[in-house]
Design a protein around this motif. Sequence first.
Motif, short mmCIF file in Angstrom:
data_model
loop_
_atom_site.label_atom_id
_atom_site.label_comp_id
_atom_site.label_asym_id
_atom_site.label_seq_id
_atom_site.Cartn_x
_atom_site.Cartn_y
_atom_site.Cartn_z
N ARG B 274 0.83 -1.20 0.00
CA ARG B 274 0.00 0.00 0.00
C ARG B 274 0.86 1.26 0.00
O ARG B 274 1.76 1.39 0.83
N HIS B 275 0.55 2.17 -0.89
CA HIS B 275 1.20 3.48 -0.83
C HIS B 275 0.76 4.21 0.42
O HIS B 275 1.56 4.86 1.08
N ASP B 289 0.77 -3.49 -9.63
CA ASP B 289 0.89 -2.09 -10.06
C ASP B 289 1.10 -1.14 -8.87
O ASP B 289 1.85 -0.19 -8.96
N ARG B 290 0.41 -1.41 -7.80
CA ARG B 290 0.53 -0.52 -6.64
C ARG B 290 1.41 -1.14 -5.56
O ARG B 290 1.40 -0.68 -4.41
N GLN B 347 4.48 -3.80 -11.91
CA GLN B 347 3.80 -3.44 -13.16
C GLN B 347 3.73 -1.93 -13.26
O GLN B 347 3.39 -1.26 -12.28
N ARG B 349 1.95 0.84 -15.84
CA ARG B 349 1.08 1.00 -17.01
C ARG B 349 1.38 2.27 -17.78
O ARG B 349 1.12 2.35 -18.96
N VAL B 350 1.84 3.30 -17.05
CA VAL B 350 2.08 4.60 -17.69
C VAL B 350 3.55 4.95 -17.48
O VAL B 350 4.02 5.00 -16.34
N ALA B 478 -4.88 -10.22 -7.31
CA ALA B 478 -4.43 -9.20 -8.27
C ALA B 478 -3.68 -9.76 -9.46
O ALA B 478 -3.53 -9.06 -10.46
N ARG B 480 -4.34 -13.04 -10.73
CA ARG B 480 -5.03 -14.27 -11.17
C ARG B 480 -4.86 -14.43 -12.69
O ARG B 480 -4.94 -13.46 -13.44
N GLU B 504 -0.70 -4.14 -22.71
CA GLU B 504 -2.02 -4.06 -22.08
C GLU B 504 -2.86 -5.31 -22.30
O GLU B 504 -3.47 -5.82 -21.37
N LEU B 505 -2.92 -5.79 -23.54
CA LEU B 505 -3.75 -6.97 -23.83
C LEU B 505 -2.89 -8.18 -24.13
O LEU B 505 -3.26 -9.09 -24.87
N ARG B 557 5.85 -5.15 -17.03
CA ARG B 557 5.09 -6.06 -16.17
C ARG B 557 5.86 -7.35 -15.91
O ARG B 557 6.43 -7.94 -16.80
N PRO B 561 -0.48 -12.06 -18.26
CA PRO B 561 -1.61 -12.96 -18.44
C PRO B 561 -1.21 -14.18 -19.27
O PRO B 561 -0.56 -14.03 -20.30
#
Lengths: 563, 563
Positions: B274-275, B289-290, B347, B349-350, B478, B480, B504-505, B557, B561
């Motif tokens: 946790r941030h 990611d977090r 991870q 994303r940006v 998170a 799975r 992303e995909l 990442r 997946p």
Amino acid sequence: MVNPVVPSNGVLTPLGLDAVRLSPGFWGHLRELNQEVIIGHCQDWMEKLGWIGNFRGEPARGREFADSEVYKLLEGMAWARDPRFDELAETVVSAQEPDGYLNTRWSGDRYRDFEWGHELYCYGHMIQAGVARWRTSGEHPFTDAVRRVADHVCRRFMDSAEVCGHPVIEMALVELYRVTGTERYLEMARRFVERRGGPALAEVEFGRAYFQDDVPVREAEVFRGHAVRAMYLACGTVDVAVETGDSELLAAVEAQWERTIARRTHLTGGMGSRHSGESFGDDFELPPDRAYSETCAAVGSVMLSHRLLLATGRRRYAEQAQRTLYNVIAASPASDGRSFFYTNPLQVRVPGQASDGVNPRAEGALRAPWFAVSCCPNNLARTFASLPAYLATGTSEGIQIHHPTPSEISHDGLKLRVETGYPWEGGVAVHVVSAPAEPRRISVGEHADLRVWAPGDVFAVDFDVQPRWVQPDPRVDAVRGCVAVERGPLVYCAESPEGGPSLELLQVDADVAPQEDVVDGVVELDVRAATLGEAEESTLRLVPYHRWGNRGPATMRVWMPGK
Amino acid sequence: MVNPVVPSNGVLTPLGLDAVRLSPGFWGHLRELNQEVIIGHCQDWMEKLGWIGNFRGEPARGREFADSEVYKLLEGMAWARDPRFDELAETVVSAQEPDGYLNTRWSGDRYRDFEWGHELYCYGHMIQAGVARWRTSGEHPFTDAVRRVADHVCRRFMDSAEVCGHPVIEMALVELYRVTGTERYLEMARRFVERRGGPALAEVEFGRAYFQDDVPVREAEVFRGHAVRAMYLACGTVDVAVETGDSELLAAVEAQWERTIARRTHLTGGMGSRHSGESFGDDFELPPDRAYSETCAAVGSVMLSHRLLLATGRRRYAEQAQRTLYNVIAASPASDGRSFFYTNPLQVRVPGQASDGVNPRAEGALRAPWFAVSCCPNNLARTFASLPAYLATGTSEGIQIHHPTPSEISHDGLKLRVETGYPWEGGVAVHVVSAPAEPRRISVGEHADLRVWAPGDVFAVDFDVQPRWVQPDPRVDAVRGCVAVERGPLVYCAESPEGGPSLELLQVDADVAPQEDVVDGVVELDVRAATLGEAEESTLRLVPYHRWGNRGPATMRVWMPGK
């Protein structure tokens, strides 16, 4: 018009609280609970904690924005035409300084911190309370005080470069302009909106995106930063755009809204993915467990969707408001109206701890009677009090019922009585009580009929409320492989009170349709589930998300791993 | 013994920095980078920002715990026998008050805030720097100052009920006891450890778990709250347990460690989910990611695993330390040693935004030269400087090499030269340089040989460094449906610099073994991947996680997946 949002133009016209009256039903019950319990609960807590005493010059208590909580409650009292308004308003007015300045925390040390001082934010909520009073019962010493505040703000800020770290004054000033016709209020709001993103504020730990000062509002592509701030600023921006005829500005907010709904909004309609900064996350960062989904962000989101609906008439906005109303706004208060969710996560792994005192944290595992920062209960109080304003709109063609619920609705010679068991049942019967001789269009959601109506006519529509399995966007990493269940506008969840089955290694079978079971008038659902790695299936009971947490500490999940 | 941790008893004996010398190789390179770049980088920034000037009585700059950053750097300089130590130490000593008190922020307003004041925390780091000086080069005006601080602390706190909101003084006092033999330092440490959870501190917004004051340390079941605080307290607890022979206390920490590794630790060894509160999450709350995974928490985790290894001899602790060293500690500094990760998410994303200044936030999307709270670079400086202390241990039976890397290791008449390309290659050749006539056991990880060794003998072992697909615990919601790739001790990741393919995909095919490709001595891997919903497969390049982010802003990442 007795309504918090009365634009001078737009595709749809709001209907006032006098034109939409709630009968007993889903929303009627919550509005009654508000008037009978929530408003008094909020006043008692704020009296007890000294936030009201601040206005009497008692030793300073609460956070730097505590004044705003009292104003939100005053707004709620005003919409509810609650007689407690007068005394509380008098207390507030007594603290105003001769030049119009009014803040119990910074008096004597004004405007030294625009990032965190919240002075203009407090004014914003005060002005909204004043607007509510004006529209329900006319002028009052409090509305005079509001005018003095607004005039003071215009004198002090019209030619400065400053804005408040927490938006809300923008939409408040536009509404005050709509009430009074005083154009400088609109101009002041316009300047506050346009100054942002220059930047106008200092860098803070969370970054300028926190208070939407990273990019000018018309250049932004998505909502970001603190979710409540983002919603309130967007509301003010729409209001300014509508009143100034700035279609480019309106289009900018519409585009931001679209992207935010598609990429940064939880299934419940909740907004905010990060506890840190109470903020939106990146696109597709939508953790169910750490969903912030603050109740106040949902209040702001409904306010925004409603404004966009009025401006454009697009049903999409009403649908999003409905999702948010049923799955966040209705979820926050306990069924007795005496405790509240601040955050509304979609998964709780560890049951919360019951407390009958002030929760120092914004938690979502269990409702609390009050919080150190207690924006949410007061925000609910004003939302429930003004709820009829959001349910239907009018045009010269007829009436649009956006959220079917038992009610009476009048507009332009057409008077309707809505009978429905929605959202538990899909049938809605709109009885025509009286109607003009010309054709009128009655619409309920996507259903509409245009004709000459006669008293006794019934426009009956039937919404599909079969339970349905829903899949997440594959780009939402946090719920990959999971499914959820919706029924009509309601999101469902598995809830396991202490001693109940573990939701940890749960797997549900989305090939089997959920079975309905009505318990005390509430539709619950049974799905087939198993423990990962075990063959034996059993029945898992789902409850409407907005009802969860009313049976004591529990674990909960909306998104459930599929087989 | 030139080592930061020298217990008076335990299954394994630490080896000093004089007994373990690094040769050029993975860790030798980082230690050299530290001495040539990182230490000076830290000093320059703290001089520029005035954190060192605080000790000269210049206007106060930096956060309330800025003194501790200077101490961490001093500790690093001491282990590195860096001549810059003397002048900086002199500056610090000049600020000490006659009764031993030393703090540049609170001087004149002492000990008024144990939750956030950090005075004892700062002492802890000062004492550790003093211990480093003592053990590398003997007494010094700085070690006198350290003794005065410790005596002052014992006078002031021996019979009080107070503790510091940020642990570290506990382990520092035990080590000072180990250096000086002064028993009251141990007793003071013991009391600080035992007082916690009474509770001893006030409730704060994050809750008492934030500083491990929610439950007495011997009753806790898992690490919780602020991850760095949790690690430091656990280190001090082990130290107290070992010196006082309190096996129950040691067992409590071991159990907390086991549960934390199984349920609250990222694949990289990183800790913190946790941030908000820089804290552990609930069990299985491990968002990639977090992920907070603060560099300093990894430093603390390695310190803890090492202490538990010394006390118990269980290889499990060395393995966890190795995972953390290669995938968090080694990941933090840029390859040029001039910028650092504060958080180490799995991870991104940006892509992050490059900055050559002070980052006001603890971000993990791109390394920054410095931070408003800049614990991490200084913590790395002391860790890299003392790194040989963690690589091998001794017993009367022989030498245990826990982390094979090119080095020379001596203990009790046995002298070894380790040659290896680890972690890129699995082969490790331990050359015997000299040996006693009696049998000795040489172990490298799980491989061991006990015999009489002669100079020229080689103990050769081969670790499996075939790349392997790994699956997450199914309870980690998170990630799975995702898989990751490891090779030897290294975790890999997909990295896409700006303009690269979207992650992303992504879907990867875990049925196909990753293919190796050596680029500038680094083993990179190719896996088969496709875009969700598209049939066409292509090659996706994976890089060691610790190398990512060295080619500018990128998405990344670790968990991908699976098909």
